[in-house]
Scaffold this motif. Structure first.
Motif, PDB file in Angstrom:
ATOM      1  N   SER A  30       5.073   1.073  -0.704  1.00  0.00           N
ATOM      2  CA  SER A  30       4.006   0.228  -1.227  1.00  0.00           C
ATOM      3  C   SER A  30       2.631   0.908  -1.160  1.00  0.00           C
ATOM      4  O   SER A  30       1.656   0.364  -1.669  1.00  0.00           O
ATOM      5  N   TYR A  31       2.571   2.081  -0.543  1.00  0.00           N
ATOM      6  CA  TYR A  31       1.285   2.736  -0.327  1.00  0.00           C
ATOM      7  C   TYR A  31       0.996   3.821  -1.349  1.00  0.00           C
ATOM      8  O   TYR A  31       1.875   4.606  -1.702  1.00  0.00           O
ATOM      9  N   GLY A  32      -0.257   3.867  -1.770  1.00  0.00           N
ATOM     10  CA  GLY A  32      -0.728   5.072  -2.422  1.00  0.00           C
ATOM     11  C   GLY A  32      -0.842   6.167  -1.383  1.00  0.00           C
ATOM     12  O   GLY A  32      -1.139   5.895  -0.215  1.00  0.00           O
ATOM     13  N   MET A  33      -0.591   7.405  -1.784  1.00  0.00           N
ATOM     14  CA  MET A  33      -0.586   8.520  -0.853  1.00  0.00           C
ATOM     15  C   MET A  33      -1.470   9.641  -1.397  1.00  0.00           C
ATOM     16  O   MET A  33      -1.679   9.744  -2.605  1.00  0.00           O
ATOM     17  N   GLY A  34      -1.927  10.486  -0.492  1.00  0.00           N
ATOM     18  CA  GLY A  34      -2.755  11.589  -0.943  1.00  0.00           C
ATOM     19  C   GLY A  34      -2.684  12.796  -0.039  1.00  0.00           C
ATOM     20  O   GLY A  34      -2.241  12.700   1.118  1.00  0.00           O
ATOM     21  N   ALA A  49      -3.353  13.007  -5.311  1.00  0.00           N
ATOM     22  CA  ALA A  49      -2.930  11.674  -4.892  1.00  0.00           C
ATOM     23  C   ALA A  49      -1.889  11.135  -5.849  1.00  0.00           C
ATOM     24  O   ALA A  49      -1.794  11.581  -7.008  1.00  0.00           O
ATOM     25  N   ILE A  50      -1.120  10.175  -5.365  1.00  0.00           N
ATOM     26  CA  ILE A  50      -0.053   9.585  -6.160  1.00  0.00           C
ATOM     27  C   ILE A  50       0.035   8.111  -5.814  1.00  0.00           C
ATOM     28  O   ILE A  50      -0.135   7.723  -4.655  1.00  0.00           O
ATOM     29  N   ALA A  97      -2.236   7.963   3.755  1.00  0.00           N
ATOM     30  CA  ALA A  97      -1.609   6.830   3.092  1.00  0.00           C
ATOM     31  C   ALA A  97      -2.537   5.629   3.106  1.00  0.00           C
ATOM     32  O   ALA A  97      -3.405   5.497   3.979  1.00  0.00           O
ATOM     33  N   GLY A  98      -2.331   4.766   2.120  1.00  0.00           N
ATOM     34  CA  GLY A  98      -3.060   3.508   2.099  1.00  0.00           C
ATOM     35  C   GLY A  98      -4.267   3.496   1.210  1.00  0.00           C
ATOM     36  O   GLY A  98      -4.965   2.479   1.134  1.00  0.00           O
ATOM     37  N   GLY A  99      -4.524   4.589   0.532  1.00  0.00           N
ATOM     38  CA  GLY A  99      -5.705   4.648  -0.323  1.00  0.00           C
ATOM     39  C   GLY A  99      -5.333   4.812  -1.777  1.00  0.00           C
ATOM     40  O   GLY A  99      -4.176   4.655  -2.177  1.00  0.00           O
TER      41      GLY A  99
END
Length: 120
Positions: A30-34, A49-50, A97-99
């Motif tokens: 569920s998290y955006g990652m970078g 980022a993805i 994570a989370g952004g």
């Protein structure tokens, strides 16, 4: 979410490395990652980022066309394939994570970093 980055090392200019970021926790998907990096004496900067599904990817201009970010939600792992490496890519690489996209302040979780050294 706990993040563990790995895959760094010493490589010659023009070479390749693949970084991995293994995540714990059931909400990884569920998290955006970078990926971010910090060179000695410099501020931490955005690399790639993805989004949660992998459908949207973002890159810094300095790595566009050379680096590829991907994720495997079934394995709770994110990757950064780095090709055509340059000495200026030398830095500690961090996964987060989370952004979203390049907004560094939005990322809630950070890995410990893995060192990439590119020799000329």
């Amino acid at each position: 979410v706990q993040l563990q980055a790995s895959g760094g090392g010493l490589v010659q200019a023009g070479g390749s490395l693949r970084l991995s970021c293994a995540a714990s926790g059931r909400t990884f998907s569920s998290y955006g990652m970078g990926w971010f990096r910090q060179a000695p004496g410099k501020e931490r900067e955005f690399v790639a980022a993805i989004n949660w599904s992998g459908g949207n990817r973002y890159y810094a201009d300095s790595v566009k066309g050379r680096f590829t970010i991907s994720r495997d939600n079934a394995k709770n792992t994110m990757y950064l394939q780095m090709n055509s490496l340059k000495p200026e890519d030398t830095a500690v690489y961090y996964c987060a994570a989370g952004g979203r996209a390049q907004r560094i302040s939005e990322y809630d979780y950070w890995g410990q970093g893995t060192l990439v050294t590119v020799s000329s």
